[in-house]
Write a protein that holds these residues in place. Sequence first.
Motif, mmCIF file in Angstrom:
data_model
loop_
_atom_site.group_PDB
_atom_site.id
_atom_site.type_symbol
_atom_site.label_atom_id
_atom_site.label_comp_id
_atom_site.label_asym_id
_atom_site.label_seq_id
_atom_site.Cartn_x
_atom_site.Cartn_y
_atom_site.Cartn_z
ATOM 1 N N LEU A 214 1.014 -1.178 -0.147
ATOM 2 C CA LEU A 214 -0.236 -0.011 -0.212
ATOM 3 C C LEU A 214 0.893 1.352 0.188
ATOM 4 N N ALA A 215 0.585 2.272 -0.910
ATOM 5 C CA ALA A 215 1.419 3.545 -0.711
ATOM 6 C C ALA A 215 0.231 4.814 -0.789
ATOM 7 N N ASP A 216 0.714 5.673 0.029
ATOM 8 C CA ASP A 216 -0.544 6.810 0.063
ATOM 9 C C ASP A 216 0.284 7.964 -0.907
ATOM 10 N N GLU A 217 -0.459 8.935 -0.920
ATOM 11 C CA GLU A 217 0.012 9.905 -1.871
ATOM 12 C C GLU A 217 0.885 11.162 -1.290
ATOM 13 N N HIS A 218 1.274 10.701 -0.312
ATOM 14 C CA HIS A 218 2.621 11.545 0.503
ATOM 15 C C HIS A 218 3.829 10.902 0.557
ATOM 16 N N GLY A 219 4.141 9.797 -0.157
ATOM 17 C CA GLY A 219 5.484 9.153 -0.375
ATOM 18 C C GLY A 219 5.589 8.172 0.747
ATOM 19 N N ASN A 220 4.579 7.536 1.367
ATOM 20 C CA ASN A 220 4.748 6.705 2.428
ATOM 21 C C ASN A 220 4.304 5.230 1.641
ATOM 22 N N VAL A 221 5.185 4.257 1.617
ATOM 23 C CA VAL A 221 5.003 2.917 1.299
ATOM 24 C C VAL A 221 4.943 2.085 2.338
ATOM 25 N N ARG A 222 4.077 0.849 2.582
ATOM 26 C CA ARG A 222 4.066 -0.175 3.582
ATOM 27 C C ARG A 222 3.841 -1.708 2.978
ATOM 28 N N THR A 223 4.412 -2.714 3.163
ATOM 29 C CA THR A 223 4.172 -3.988 2.620
ATOM 30 C C THR A 223 3.416 -4.604 3.649
ATOM 31 N N GLY A 318 -6.772 11.069 -0.266
ATOM 32 C CA GLY A 318 -5.717 11.734 0.432
ATOM 33 C C GLY A 318 -5.243 11.660 1.800
ATOM 34 N N GLU A 319 -5.836 10.577 2.433
ATOM 35 C CA GLU A 319 -5.269 10.217 3.735
ATOM 36 C C GLU A 319 -3.833 9.538 3.889
ATOM 37 N N ARG A 320 -3.096 9.666 4.939
ATOM 38 C CA ARG A 320 -1.930 9.230 5.049
ATOM 39 C C ARG A 320 -2.012 7.952 5.591
ATOM 40 N N LEU A 321 -0.950 7.039 5.021
ATOM 41 C CA LEU A 321 -0.757 5.655 5.868
ATOM 42 C C LEU A 321 -0.886 5.618 7.160
ATOM 43 N N ASP A 322 -0.286 6.420 7.995
ATOM 44 C CA ASP A 322 -0.179 6.294 9.268
ATOM 45 C C ASP A 322 -1.488 6.332 9.714
ATOM 46 N N GLN A 323 -2.662 7.262 9.183
ATOM 47 C CA GLN A 323 -3.812 7.247 9.699
ATOM 48 C C GLN A 323 -4.673 5.908 9.474
ATOM 49 N N ILE A 324 -4.143 5.176 8.274
ATOM 50 C CA ILE A 324 -4.967 3.882 7.953
ATOM 51 C C ILE A 324 -4.652 2.583 8.585
ATOM 52 N N LEU A 325 -3.366 2.703 8.698
ATOM 53 C CA LEU A 325 -2.757 1.213 9.161
ATOM 54 C C LEU A 325 -2.318 1.412 10.457
ATOM 55 N N PRO A 326 -2.368 0.350 11.404
ATOM 56 C CA PRO A 326 -1.714 0.483 12.691
ATOM 57 C C PRO A 326 -0.097 0.564 12.629
#
Length: 449
Positions: A214-223, A318-326
């Motif tokens: 998953l990657a957000d639109e602010h440059g953050n990527v998580r596997t 537009g949400e950030r991954l840190d808002q979406i994932l633990p």
Amino acid sequence: MFQKVLVANRGEIALRVINACRELGIRTVAVYSEADRNSLHVRFADEAICIGPPRASESYLNVPAVISAAEIANVDAIHPGYGLLSENANFAEVCRASNIKFIGPPPEVTRLMGEKEKARQTMKAAGVPILPGSDGVISSEEEALQWVAKVGFPVILKAKAGGGGRGMRIVRSAEELPNLYHAASTEAANAFGNGELYMEKFIEQPRHIEFQVLADEHGNVRTLFERECSIQRRHQKLIEEAPSLQVTPEIREHIDATLKRCLTAIGYQNAGTVEFLMDEDGQIYFIEMNTRIQVEHPVTEFITGVDLVKAQLRIAAGERLDQILPEKLEIRGHAIECRINAEHPVKFTPSAGKITAFNVPGGNGVRVDTAQYAEGVVPPYYDSLIAKLIVYGVDRAEAIARAERALRQFIVQGIETSIPLHQAIFADEDFRAGRFDTKFMERFLAKNN
Ligand code: MV4
């Protein structure tokens, strides 16, 4: 968040997206062909618009028809599901030009990953392990032989514009190279409009392992860890599971770190899947990337607790991954998916028609994603997937036991399905022991016929 989303798909994935939207308070617009008038995705969406005749090329793949529906219904965004328009960069560009958010990566990234050789070099540059092979496309038989001198037989020729198994040839000797080179190139030119080829060392009996990202639109990527997808026939997956018994914490760690680097660098956004092959020694190599939500995403949802389709919607808003994932993701238990197809369990011939009885299993650890129902009709125009049975257990043994009892309770009458085939696979000693690779189904069918 979006007010209204158009779902540009049909069947179970259209319903899956509609469900995620409803839980997020987003209104939905279904589109449907004349063959899908009575489908559940039409019934459960807030609005529905007929976009054409049964054939997908005239309805679900008809870009002007889909965009017109989106404009008439005044939606903010389009979710493409999987297949159909999901990896069509031109469609994503039309969405952009029409001020409609395409829920997926930017068209530039989809295009890059669609050029398989460019994807390979991009991954290589970021330190993602790739197979020995050509640097870039090959322009002649002579050049192919020069690469073979470095790599050694056997090699596989693949179409730059390919994927999914077409335009590929395995080459085992210099004598057969010219013929196979031309066969692959011609097949690729016919199938994809581009005959360019590249070369990789061929792995005889690979496992197919893929990583969810998953990657957000602010440059953050998580596997979100891996899925094991080796149980397939003719490039159609039949069973997928997560996690893979073969992936060690070290491999997971390494792939996570290198994918983060690579996907951040290319500006990846939204959900994606990175495919790898694992050889007999447990080494893992990138082969290609899919820039969409995949059929088998629920096994990852079971082991992580993350709703991947909701994550797609929130990322696109537009949400950030840190808002979406633990903060910390951990693998919990084991999940297995069976793809239930409307086809003969032994002959694999498609089986369209009216479903006369339909009992969907449930209970602890069982999830069924389907848009089918008793008295429903399976049209002959589309792919044969009618339901996905996904089971969860604290470990693989519990997941297998649940799959077996759920398959017994899954009753479909009026058409043929692959349920008996799944039951036979679950009874197989090699499958139960986790001893399999991408050649498993060939051996299994030879043994059981
Ligand atoms: C390979 C391979 C062995 N070595 N590449 C088939 C579809 C496409 N996505 C890649 N494929 C393969 N690429 C090298 N270098 C074997 C296959 C392959 C395969 C891969 C994954 C799952 C099932 C497969 C069945 C046959 C061949």
